[in-house]
Write an enzyme that holds these catalytic residues in place. Structure first.
Site, PDB file in Angstrom:
ATOM      1  CB  THR A  17      -0.785   0.003   1.005  1.00 43.88           C
ATOM      2  OG1 THR A  17      -1.709  -1.167   1.144  1.00 43.88           O
ATOM      3  CG2 THR A  17      -1.911   1.154   1.335  1.00 43.88           C
ATOM      4  CG  ASP A  61      -1.276  -7.475  -1.788  1.00 39.72           C
ATOM      5  OD1 ASP A  61      -2.110  -6.589  -2.064  1.00 39.72           O
ATOM      6  OD2 ASP A  61      -0.796  -8.196  -0.836  1.00 39.72           O
ATOM      7  CB  SER A  62       3.464  -7.980   1.442  1.00 38.16           C
ATOM      8  OG  SER A  62       2.306  -7.854   2.548  1.00 38.16           O
ATOM      9  CB  SER A  63      -1.137 -11.286   0.574  1.00 40.52           C
ATOM     10  OG  SER A  63      -1.548 -10.172   1.336  1.00 40.52           O
ATOM     11  CB  THR A 169       2.879 -10.438  15.537  1.00 37.44           C
ATOM     12  OG1 THR A 169       2.109 -11.234  14.887  1.00 37.44           O
ATOM     13  CG2 THR A 169       2.203  -9.756  16.571  1.00 37.44           C
TER      14      THR A 169
END
Ligand code: ASP
Length: 344
Positions: A17, A61-63, A169
């Site tokens: 983002t 996208d880091s996913s 986290t």
């Protein structure tokens, strides 16, 4: 005294983002061309340091992050190590804790800051949190004391705190304060001043050269237990010969069901060569195997207690250790030790 001399900082955009701007034509979010970053954040012109920008290819996208992407991030730092005083990795928030943990194991004997940051709102939006995150991350990466970097660690900067990367986290999907480090205090905090907590920062032996550990082995799994967990669900996991190690997310201080099918499956998996690292599902606190009867059985089955390690650090530590040319015995010893501050 900390110095504010002009430093040279490499900012590596990996996706997420923070690097997005709104396309006025169709209102969609698309990656920003960093050659135009000062149009979005004019304050960057006032920064006294030399900023260099690069985007990794592909921007993701880091996913979608994979160990290959971690390797590329680590190699990029390694290749440019002597040219810059510090590194910022702009990364999506979703898996930032995994990537920061992974890089802490990839880069050994780090003597310069590698600061991960990102944002919850795109940099092109008026209320973005990306502006403050990026500017403070740069300022932190540039601070030196007696000629050496103030924070020579892989860290995560978010909202107003600098945290040890492999202790973090993501805990909020929408708060600007998206990351916590429940079992380790912050390395620095930003308010009117940047306040460094030197006693929490890891200072390595400056004589040692940076080492890039390239090899990670991804034959690991994560098993989160829950009340009512069935043998049908667990058995295929614990009899999968391709899985060399499993992180077991247990309850509280490391407890699980005492049903014998469960402990017998674990015992067999371990006897046949597998490794099981017991971590807690709780956000804070530590596994203490043997404290309750419900964890004694796990200890007797041969599980390793993960103490206060996060699941993110546990998984990436196992990937790293399995990738090294070392015996199972040696891996078990290192799981009980801190390699780079990931357990207390
Ligand atoms: N899905 C995005 C990512 O992790 C969210 C973010 O950037 O915060 O890349």
């Amino acid at each position: 005294m900390s110095s504010q001399e002009k430093q040279s900082i490499l900012i590596i955009y990996t996706g997420g983002t923070i690097g997005m701007v709104k396309d006025t034509a169709d209102n969609s979010l698309k990656p920003l061309d960093f050659n135009h970053i000062t149009e979005e954040i004019p304050e960057l012109r006032k920064i006294a340091h030399e900023l260099h920008w690069m985007s990794l290819d592909p921007v993701i996208d880091s996913s979608d992050v994979k160990p290959e992407n971690w390797k590329l991030m680590a190699e990029t730092v390694f290749k440019n190590y002597n040219k810059y005083d510090g590194f910022i990795i702009l990364h999506g928030t979703d898996t930032m804790a995994y990537s920061a943990s992974a890089l802490s194991f990839h880069l050994q004997n780090l003597n310069k800051p590698v600061v991960f940051t990102g944002s919850q709102l795109p940099i092109g939006l008026v209320r973005t949190d990306g502006r403050e995150n990026l500017i403070s991350a740069i300022e932190i990466a540039a601070v030196k004391e007696k000629g050496r970097a103030m924070v020579p660690e892989v860290s995560v900067y978010f909202e107003n705190k600098l945290l040890r990367g492999n202790r973090t986290t993501k805990y909020s999907a929408d708060n600007f304060n998206a990351f916590i480090s429940p079992n380790y205090p912050p390395l620095a905090e930003s308010g009117v001043y940047l306040k460094f907590h030197r006693q929490n920062i890891y200072y390595p032996d400056t004589e040692k050269k940076l080492i890039l550990n390239r090899k990670f082995n991804t034959s690991v799994g994560l098993l989160k237990i829950f009340p009512g967990i069935s043998r049908d669900f667990v058995e295929p996991v614990l009899t999968n010969k391709k899985l060399k190690a499993i992180v077991l997310e247990s309850f509280g201080a490391g407890n699980s069901t005492t049903e014998s099918w469960f402990t017998k499956l674990l015992e067999k998996y371990i006897k046949e060569g597998g490794i099981v690292l017991n971590v807690t599902q709780c956000l804070a606190g530590s596994v203490e195997q043997g404290k309750y009867e419900t964890s004694l059985a796990l200890q007797q089955a041969g599980l390793i207690g993960g103490a206060d390690i996060t699941s993110e650090a546990a998984l990436t530590k196992l990937m790293y250790l399995l990738g090294q040319d070392i015996s199972k015995k040696e891996i078990l010893i290192r799981l009980n030790q801190s390699i780079i501050g990931e357990i207390t």
